[in-house]
Design a protein around this motif. Structure first.
Motif, PDB file in Angstrom:
ATOM      1  N   VAL A   1     -38.661  15.966 -48.008  1.00  0.00           N
ATOM      2  CA  VAL A   1     -37.868  14.915 -47.390  1.00  0.00           C
ATOM      3  C   VAL A   1     -38.318  13.576 -47.958  1.00  0.00           C
ATOM      4  O   VAL A   1     -39.491  13.200 -47.838  1.00  0.00           O
ATOM      5  N   TYR A   2     -37.381  12.882 -48.588  1.00  0.00           N
ATOM      6  CA  TYR A   2     -37.657  11.527 -49.075  1.00  0.00           C
ATOM      7  C   TYR A   2     -37.064  10.560 -48.065  1.00  0.00           C
ATOM      8  O   TYR A   2     -35.866  10.565 -47.813  1.00  0.00           O
ATOM      9  N   GLY A   3     -37.923   9.752 -47.469  1.00  0.00           N
ATOM     10  CA  GLY A   3     -37.512   8.820 -46.436  1.00  0.00           C
ATOM     11  C   GLY A   3     -38.162   9.206 -45.117  1.00  0.00           C
ATOM     12  O   GLY A   3     -38.483  10.381 -44.896  1.00  0.00           O
ATOM     13  N   ALA A   4     -38.369   8.220 -44.263  1.00  0.00           N
ATOM     14  CA  ALA A   4     -39.041   8.483 -42.988  1.00  0.00           C
ATOM     15  C   ALA A   4     -38.494   7.576 -41.896  1.00  0.00           C
ATOM     16  O   ALA A   4     -39.229   7.116 -41.030  1.00  0.00           O
ATOM     17  N   GLY A   5     -37.194   7.309 -41.957  1.00  0.00           N
ATOM     18  CA  GLY A   5     -36.547   6.490 -40.945  1.00  0.00           C
ATOM     19  C   GLY A   5     -35.966   7.345 -39.835  1.00  0.00           C
ATOM     20  O   GLY A   5     -36.371   8.495 -39.633  1.00  0.00           O
ATOM     21  N   LYS A   6     -34.983   6.808 -39.129  1.00  0.00           N
ATOM     22  CA  LYS A   6     -34.403   7.500 -37.967  1.00  0.00           C
ATOM     23  C   LYS A   6     -33.728   8.811 -38.348  1.00  0.00           C
ATOM     24  O   LYS A   6     -33.920   9.833 -37.690  1.00  0.00           O
ATOM     25  N   ILE A   7     -32.911   8.784 -39.389  1.00  0.00           N
ATOM     26  CA  ILE A   7     -32.205  10.004 -39.795  1.00  0.00           C
ATOM     27  C   ILE A   7     -33.201  11.064 -40.249  1.00  0.00           C
ATOM     28  O   ILE A   7     -33.130  12.219 -39.835  1.00  0.00           O
ATOM     29  N   ALA A   8     -34.148  10.678 -41.084  1.00  0.00           N
ATOM     30  CA  ALA A   8     -35.156  11.628 -41.567  1.00  0.00           C
ATOM     31  C   ALA A   8     -35.950  12.202 -40.397  1.00  0.00           C
ATOM     32  O   ALA A   8     -36.196  13.414 -40.344  1.00  0.00           O
ATOM     33  N   THR A   9     -36.321  11.361 -39.451  1.00  0.00           N
ATOM     34  CA  THR A   9     -37.096  11.823 -38.294  1.00  0.00           C
ATOM     35  C   THR A   9     -36.325  12.865 -37.502  1.00  0.00           C
ATOM     36  O   THR A   9     -36.870  13.917 -37.129  1.00  0.00           O
ATOM     37  N   ARG A  10     -35.056  12.616 -37.272  1.00  0.00           N
ATOM     38  CA  ARG A  10     -34.216  13.562 -36.533  1.00  0.00           C
ATOM     39  C   ARG A  10     -34.120  14.903 -37.274  1.00  0.00           C
ATOM     40  O   ARG A  10     -34.247  15.973 -36.684  1.00  0.00           O
ATOM     41  N   ARG A  11     -33.942  14.842 -38.562  1.00  0.00           N
ATOM     42  CA  ARG A  11     -33.799  16.073 -39.339  1.00  0.00           C
ATOM     43  C   ARG A  11     -35.122  16.823 -39.460  1.00  0.00           C
ATOM     44  O   ARG A  11     -35.158  18.048 -39.373  1.00  0.00           O
ATOM     45  N   ILE A  12     -36.198  16.103 -39.647  1.00  0.00           N
ATOM     46  CA  ILE A  12     -37.522  16.729 -39.732  1.00  0.00           C
ATOM     47  C   ILE A  12     -37.840  17.452 -38.430  1.00  0.00           C
ATOM     48  O   ILE A  12     -38.323  18.584 -38.433  1.00  0.00           O
ATOM     49  N   THR A  13     -37.553  16.816 -37.309  1.00  0.00           N
ATOM     50  CA  THR A  13     -37.809  17.420 -36.003  1.00  0.00           C
ATOM     51  C   THR A  13     -37.071  18.746 -35.875  1.00  0.00           C
ATOM     52  O   THR A  13     -37.644  19.754 -35.442  1.00  0.00           O
ATOM     53  N   GLY A  14     -35.811  18.769 -36.264  1.00  0.00           N
ATOM     54  CA  GLY A  14     -35.030  19.994 -36.192  1.00  0.00           C
ATOM     55  C   GLY A  14     -35.542  21.074 -37.131  1.00  0.00           C
ATOM     56  O   GLY A  14     -35.677  22.238 -36.743  1.00  0.00           O
ATOM     57  N   ILE A  15     -35.839  20.703 -38.348  1.00  0.00           N
ATOM     58  CA  ILE A  15     -36.308  21.663 -39.351  1.00  0.00           C
ATOM     59  C   ILE A  15     -37.616  22.319 -38.920  1.00  0.00           C
ATOM     60  O   ILE A  15     -37.800  23.531 -39.060  1.00  0.00           O
ATOM     61  N   LEU A  16     -38.530  21.524 -38.363  1.00  0.00           N
ATOM     62  CA  LEU A  16     -39.816  22.067 -37.929  1.00  0.00           C
ATOM     63  C   LEU A  16     -39.645  23.107 -36.830  1.00  0.00           C
ATOM     64  O   LEU A  16     -40.388  24.089 -36.777  1.00  0.00           O
ATOM     65  N   ARG A  17     -38.659  22.917 -35.970  1.00  0.00           N
ATOM     66  CA  ARG A  17     -38.405  23.885 -34.886  1.00  0.00           C
ATOM     67  C   ARG A  17     -38.060  25.259 -35.436  1.00  0.00           C
ATOM     68  O   ARG A  17     -38.229  26.262 -34.751  1.00  0.00           O
ATOM     69  N   PHE A  18     -37.572  25.303 -36.658  1.00  0.00           N
ATOM     70  CA  PHE A  18     -37.125  26.566 -37.230  1.00  0.00           C
ATOM     71  C   PHE A  18     -38.096  27.128 -38.272  1.00  0.00           C
ATOM     72  O   PHE A  18     -37.722  27.985 -39.070  1.00  0.00           O
ATOM     73  N   GLY A  19     -39.336  26.665 -38.271  1.00  0.00           N
ATOM     74  CA  GLY A  19     -40.396  27.299 -39.037  1.00  0.00           C
ATOM     75  C   GLY A  19     -40.647  26.822 -40.450  1.00  0.00           C
ATOM     76  O   GLY A  19     -41.497  27.371 -41.144  1.00  0.00           O
TER      77      GLY A  19
END
Length: 151
Positions: free
Chosen positions: A18-36
């Motif tokens: 993931v390149y970027g660490a703003g609001k959109i990236a944070t939301r997507r990272i949170t979801g991705i981590l939930r799925f392993g």
């Protein structure tokens, strides 16, 4: 307009860059981590929420506080890439590099450059429902997903 086939993918043991660490990236990272998935975040500025997530996912969330560097993405090092910087040109450069190397990429700033999309998720009664808009209307997706959560 391109059409996309809805597909659920096993992300366990997959590496997501993931390149970027703003609001959109944070939301997507949170979801991705939930799925392993294992996630590597690269950005010059990291939001507090991502540092907090890293405390909970110490073996699957890695942070490199630095900007994207041309030609750094390695096929064996990334199963998927998210270009979610606040710079459209950098996101486009990331997309070009990924396409050259055959790595699926999502450009948060330009849906026409996405190989895949992130749906809204609704979990209810042992089911996972994914919702996307066929016309690009994200507000409509949020409203519809909210209805599914409370019905």
């Amino acid at each position: 307009m391109q059409t996309y086939f809805p597909l659920f993918v096993n992300l366990d043991q997959k590496k997501i860059l993931v390149y970027g660490a703003g609001k959109i990236a944070t939301r997507r990272i949170t979801g991705i981590l939930r799925f392993g998935a294992s996630v590597v975040v690269k950005a010059p500025h990291i939001q507090k929420e991502i540092w907090e997530l890293q405390k909970h996912y110490t073996t699957r969330l890695f942070i490199e506080q630095r900007p994207y560097q041309c030609d750094e993405i390695q096929k064996k090092g990334a199963d998927l890439v998210l270009a979610a910087t606040n710079d459209k040109q950098i996101n486009e450069m990331i997309c070009i590099e990924c396409r050259r190397k055959g790595i699926p990429v999502n450009n948060a700033s330009d849906s026409s450059q996405c190989d895949f999309y992130f749906p809204a998720f609704v979990e209810r009664d042992g089911m996972l429902i994914a919702v996307i808009s066929t016309d690009g209307n994200h507000k409509k997706v949020a409203k519809f997903s909210a209805k599914l959560r409370v019905d």
